[in-house]
Design a protein around this motif. Structure first.
Motif, PDB file in Angstrom:
ATOM      1  N   THR A  24       0.803  -1.223   0.000  1.00 47.50           N
ATOM      2  CA  THR A  24       0.000   0.000   0.000  1.00 47.50           C
ATOM      3  C   THR A  24       0.837   1.275   0.000  1.00 47.50           C
ATOM      4  N   ALA A  25       2.131   1.176   0.231  1.00 50.43           N
ATOM      5  CA  ALA A  25       2.965   2.383   0.254  1.00 50.43           C
ATOM      6  C   ALA A  25       3.073   2.965  -1.153  1.00 50.43           C
ATOM      7  N   ARG A  26       2.956   4.270  -1.248  1.00 52.27           N
ATOM      8  CA  ARG A  26       3.025   4.937  -2.547  1.00 52.27           C
ATOM      9  C   ARG A  26       4.466   5.077  -3.032  1.00 52.27           C
ATOM     10  N   ASN A  27       5.384   5.244  -2.111  1.00 48.15           N
ATOM     11  CA  ASN A  27       6.793   5.400  -2.479  1.00 48.15           C
ATOM     12  C   ASN A  27       7.452   4.018  -2.520  1.00 48.15           C
ATOM     13  N   PRO A  28       8.115   3.642  -3.618  1.00 53.12           N
ATOM     14  CA  PRO A  28       8.750   2.311  -3.674  1.00 53.12           C
ATOM     15  C   PRO A  28       9.878   2.134  -2.674  1.00 53.12           C
ATOM     16  N   VAL A  29      10.551   3.222  -2.305  1.00 56.63           N
ATOM     17  CA  VAL A  29      11.621   3.112  -1.295  1.00 56.63           C
ATOM     18  C   VAL A  29      11.027   2.753   0.057  1.00 56.63           C
ATOM     19  N   TYR A  30       9.908   3.384   0.423  1.00 56.07           N
ATOM     20  CA  TYR A  30       9.231   3.051   1.681  1.00 56.07           C
ATOM     21  C   TYR A  30       8.737   1.605   1.659  1.00 56.07           C
ATOM     22  N   ALA A  31       8.242   1.152   0.502  1.00 57.16           N
ATOM     23  CA  ALA A  31       7.780  -0.233   0.397  1.00 57.16           C
ATOM     24  C   ALA A  31       8.927  -1.216   0.624  1.00 57.16           C
ATOM     25  N   ALA A  32      10.104  -0.918   0.073  1.00 60.80           N
ATOM     26  CA  ALA A  32      11.259  -1.791   0.284  1.00 60.80           C
ATOM     27  C   ALA A  32      11.702  -1.784   1.742  1.00 60.80           C
ATOM     28  N   LEU A  33      11.639  -0.630   2.391  1.00 59.45           N
ATOM     29  CA  LEU A  33      12.012  -0.561   3.808  1.00 59.45           C
ATOM     30  C   LEU A  33      11.011  -1.320   4.683  1.00 59.45           C
ATOM     31  N   TYR A  34       9.739  -1.243   4.352  1.00 59.41           N
ATOM     32  CA  TYR A  34       8.750  -2.041   5.089  1.00 59.41           C
ATOM     33  C   TYR A  34       8.975  -3.537   4.871  1.00 59.41           C
ATOM     34  N   LEU A  35       9.433  -3.906   3.682  1.00 55.94           N
ATOM     35  CA  LEU A  35       9.744  -5.317   3.439  1.00 55.94           C
ATOM     36  C   LEU A  35      10.935  -5.772   4.281  1.00 55.94           C
TER      37      LEU A  35
END
Length: 215
Positions: A24-35
């Motif tokens: 659900t994160a709009r920013n791909p960098v934030y999505a990778a950090l959540y992963l």
């Protein structure tokens, strides 16, 4: 509820939240950090299950290598997020159908229960038993052929990735290493015969200035 159960619910809740934020994160960098956060929580759950080898492997392989590579690629490519969002509703029915199919398959597996059969070789148990040693024995005895098949598949994937990225460019200058190895001394240095150097002749004296005429 003991401390171990409380830690399990804590790690599981954070893991579910991080997994939800990955998609659900709009920013791909934030999505990778959540992963990365999700991987850490999964490794903590492995530690609670006394599977130290799997926990350390998850952190070293995925967090230490794969996710760092993902972050570098995402930050270097400068992906246009607004362009990716275009056509979301166009592909939504297909994505929803694939998601529903995966959910039904997982439900069929979970509703059937985990019917685990007894291993061919009984595993040792005790306070001094190393689960890493037992896992290695199990992999290289009972699951040797699946392990070799997985290794071959990974090797083919590595070769395919190299073949896709290895393209000869016409505007780039490079030297063939084979030509450098086969080079000889006479190809590098050439002795040229030159005449003996003569002594420089003295320069001619400048002419005296003309005498000034008297009035």
């Amino acid at each position: 509820m003991d401390a171990k159960t409380g830690l399990f619910y804590l790690f599981a809740a954070v893991l579910l939240f991080a997994a939800f934020r990955v998609i659900t994160a709009r920013n791909p960098v934030y999505a990778a950090l959540y992963l990365v956060l999700a991987f850490f929580q999964a490794s903590a759950i492995w530690l609670l299950l006394r599977a130290e080898f799997l926990a350390i492997s998850l952190v070293l392989v995925y967090v230490g290598a794969v996710m760092v590579l993902f972050l570098f690629v995402v930050m270097m490519l400068d992906i246009n997020v607004e362009g990716l969002r275009e056509g979301f509703w166009k592909h939504f029915p297909l994505a929803a159908g694939v998601g529903a199919l995966i959910a039904l398959e997982m439900a069929a597996v979970l509703m059937g229960g985990f019917r685990l059969s007894a291993p061919k070789t009984p595993l040792a148990s005790g306070p001094d038993t190393s689960n890493t040693l037992e896992l290695g024995k199990l992999l290289y005895t009972q699951y040797l052929y699946p392990l070799e098949i997985a290794a071959v598949i990974l090797l083919v994937a590595i070769i395919a990735a190299i073949a896709l990225t290895l393209r000869t460019r016409k505007d780039s200058k490079y030297v063939n290493p084979a030509d450098q190895v086969r080079v000889k001394a006479r190809d590098r240095v050439r002795i040229v015969q030159m005449p003996v150097t003569r002594q420089a002749e003295p320069a001619a004296e400048p002419a005296a200035p003309a005498a000034e005429t008297k009035a």
